[in-house]
Each structure stands twice: as structure tokens, then as C-alpha cells.
Design a protein around this motif. Structure first.
Motif, PDB file in Angstrom:
ATOM      1  N   LEU A 159       3.368  10.311   4.835  1.00  0.00           N
ATOM      2  CA  LEU A 159       3.250   8.953   4.323  1.00  0.00           C
ATOM      3  C   LEU A 159       4.139   7.997   5.118  1.00  0.00           C
ATOM      4  CD1 LEU A 159       2.426   7.868   0.977  1.00  0.00           C
ATOM      5  CD2 LEU A 159       4.756   7.205   1.486  1.00  0.00           C
TER       6      LEU A 159
ATOM      7  N   ILE B  46       1.713   6.484  -6.955  1.00  0.00           N
ATOM      8  CA  ILE B  46       0.593   7.253  -7.522  1.00  0.00           C
ATOM      9  C   ILE B  46       0.731   8.735  -7.209  1.00  0.00           C
ATOM     10  CG2 ILE B  46      -1.901   7.636  -7.344  1.00  0.00           C
ATOM     11  CD1 ILE B  46      -2.138   4.544  -6.990  1.00  0.00           C
ATOM     12  N   SER B  47       1.119   9.050  -5.971  1.00  0.00           N
ATOM     13  CA  SER B  47       1.214  10.462  -5.604  1.00  0.00           C
ATOM     14  C   SER B  47       2.388  11.155  -6.285  1.00  0.00           C
ATOM     15  CB  SER B  47       1.328  10.615  -4.079  1.00  0.00           C
ATOM     16  OG  SER B  47       2.549  10.059  -3.616  1.00  0.00           O
ATOM     17  N   SER B  48       3.396  10.396  -6.701  1.00  0.00           N
ATOM     18  CA  SER B  48       4.542  11.034  -7.359  1.00  0.00           C
ATOM     19  C   SER B  48       4.185  11.577  -8.744  1.00  0.00           C
ATOM     20  CB  SER B  48       5.715  10.054  -7.464  1.00  0.00           C
ATOM     21  OG  SER B  48       5.455   9.061  -8.420  1.00  0.00           O
TER      22      SER B  48
ATOM     23  N   HIS C 184       3.997  15.745   2.325  1.00  0.00           N
ATOM     24  CA  HIS C 184       3.246  14.533   1.992  1.00  0.00           C
ATOM     25  C   HIS C 184       4.082  13.283   2.264  1.00  0.00           C
ATOM     26  CE1 HIS C 184       2.164  11.273  -0.783  1.00  0.00           C
ATOM     27  NE2 HIS C 184       0.924  11.601  -0.473  1.00  0.00           N
ATOM     28  N   ASP C 185       5.313  13.270   1.782  1.00  0.00           N
ATOM     29  CA  ASP C 185       6.161  12.087   1.938  1.00  0.00           C
ATOM     30  C   ASP C 185       6.483  11.818   3.396  1.00  0.00           C
ATOM     31  OD1 ASP C 185       6.040  11.810  -0.791  1.00  0.00           O
ATOM     32  OD2 ASP C 185       8.111  12.470  -1.154  1.00  0.00           O
TER      33      ASP C 185
ATOM     34  N   TYR D  28       2.438   4.946   7.426  1.00  0.00           N
ATOM     35  CA  TYR D  28       2.726   3.540   7.142  1.00  0.00           C
ATOM     36  C   TYR D  28       3.715   2.955   8.137  1.00  0.00           C
ATOM     37  CZ  TYR D  28      -0.094   3.950   2.985  1.00  0.00           C
ATOM     38  OH  TYR D  28      -1.160   4.137   2.125  1.00  0.00           O
TER      39      TYR D  28
ATOM     40  N   LEU E  40       2.390   1.686  -3.507  1.00  0.00           N
ATOM     41  CA  LEU E  40       1.377   2.169  -4.446  1.00  0.00           C
ATOM     42  C   LEU E  40       1.034   3.629  -4.189  1.00  0.00           C
ATOM     43  CD1 LEU E  40      -1.029  -0.900  -4.580  1.00  0.00           C
ATOM     44  CD2 LEU E  40       0.401  -0.020  -6.445  1.00  0.00           C
ATOM     45  N   HIS E  41       0.822   3.979  -2.933  1.00  0.00           N
ATOM     46  CA  HIS E  41       0.493   5.349  -2.569  1.00  0.00           C
ATOM     47  C   HIS E  41       1.605   6.292  -3.022  1.00  0.00           C
ATOM     48  CE1 HIS E  41      -1.184   8.128   0.821  1.00  0.00           C
ATOM     49  NE2 HIS E  41      -0.697   8.836  -0.170  1.00  0.00           N
ATOM     50  N   SER E  42       2.838   5.901  -2.739  1.00  0.00           N
ATOM     51  CA  SER E  42       3.972   6.737  -3.113  1.00  0.00           C
ATOM     52  C   SER E  42       4.082   6.875  -4.629  1.00  0.00           C
ATOM     53  CB  SER E  42       5.254   6.122  -2.542  1.00  0.00           C
ATOM     54  OG  SER E  42       6.371   6.896  -2.884  1.00  0.00           O
TER      55      SER E  42
ATOM     56  N   ALA F  68       0.834  -1.212   0.000  1.00  0.00           N
ATOM     57  CA  ALA F  68       0.000   0.000   0.000  1.00  0.00           C
ATOM     58  C   ALA F  68       0.863   1.254   0.000  1.00  0.00           C
ATOM     59  CB  ALA F  68      -0.938  -0.008   1.208  1.00  0.00           C
ATOM     60  N   GLU F  69       1.943   1.242   0.787  1.00  0.00           N
ATOM     61  CA  GLU F  69       2.827   2.407   0.822  1.00  0.00           C
ATOM     62  C   GLU F  69       3.489   2.636  -0.533  1.00  0.00           C
ATOM     63  OE1 GLU F  69       6.454   4.360   3.422  1.00  0.00           O
ATOM     64  OE2 GLU F  69       6.032   2.231   3.661  1.00  0.00           O
TER      65      GLU F  69
END
Length: 97
Positions: free
Chosen positions: A69, A40-42, A65-66, A73, A36-38, A33-34
Motif C-alpha cells: 500500500l 477499510i483493510s484494517s 499488504h501495508d 500510493y 480509505l484503503h488503509s 484514497a490511501e
């Protein structure tokens, strides 16, 4: 008496295996999940950082944000490890942390 002991030992081993599997599964899920989140947000951050007018603001917001994140996580991973350790101690019959 021996049958009850064997049954209890078998169930304890089953629960230990379940505890290990669930802790590992949760850890892998958090990691996925981390990532994917990272990833997508990039995408929007990279686009905004490529535009001179929005570059500085986007970098600043990306850093915030990072950091959030990592905290979120990382916290999920910590809770998972602590719960797994607690369950493991309980299954080994150790009551004190």
C-alpha cells in the motif's frame, strides 16, 4: 504585438494555476484514497488478528499488504510530483530537467 504578448502571458498564468491546482488535487486524492484503503483493510485484519489461530498469519499478511500500500500510493505521489514539476518547468520556459 503588445496584445499578443498580454494574451500569451495571461494564458501562461492560467496554465500555471491549472497545473498547481491539478497537482494539488491529485495529491489530496491520493492521500484520501490511501487513508480509505488503509482504514477499510484494517477491519478484516483486526478481526483475524483477534483470533489466536489466525493471529500470526494475519499479522504477516498485513505487513505485506501495508508495505505494498505504501509503495503503490507513494509511487502515485511521486509520479504526480514529477509530472507537476515537469509541467511547471515547461510553463516557465525551461527545457532541461
Amino acid at each position: 504585438m503588445a496584445a499578443e504578448y498580454a494574451w500569451a502571458l495571461e494564458n501562461r498564468n492560467f496554465l500555471r494555476n491549472w497545473q498547481n491546482l491539478s497537482t494539488q488535487t491529485m495529491a489530496e486524492g491520493v492521500e484520501i484514497a490511501e487513508a480509505l484503503h488503509s482504514g477499510i483493510s484494517s477491519i478484516p485484519f483486526s478481526i483475524l488478528e483477534s483470533i489466536p489461530a489466525t493471529r500470526a498469519g494475519a499479522r504477516s499478511i498485513r505487513n505485506i499488504h501495508d508495505s505494498a500500500l505504501e509503495d503503490i500510493y507513494g509511487g502515485l505521489g511521486t509520479v504526480n510530483r514529477q509530472l507537476g514539476n515537469k509541467l511547471g518547468r515547461m510553463l516557465r520556459g525551461k527545457k532541461k530537467d
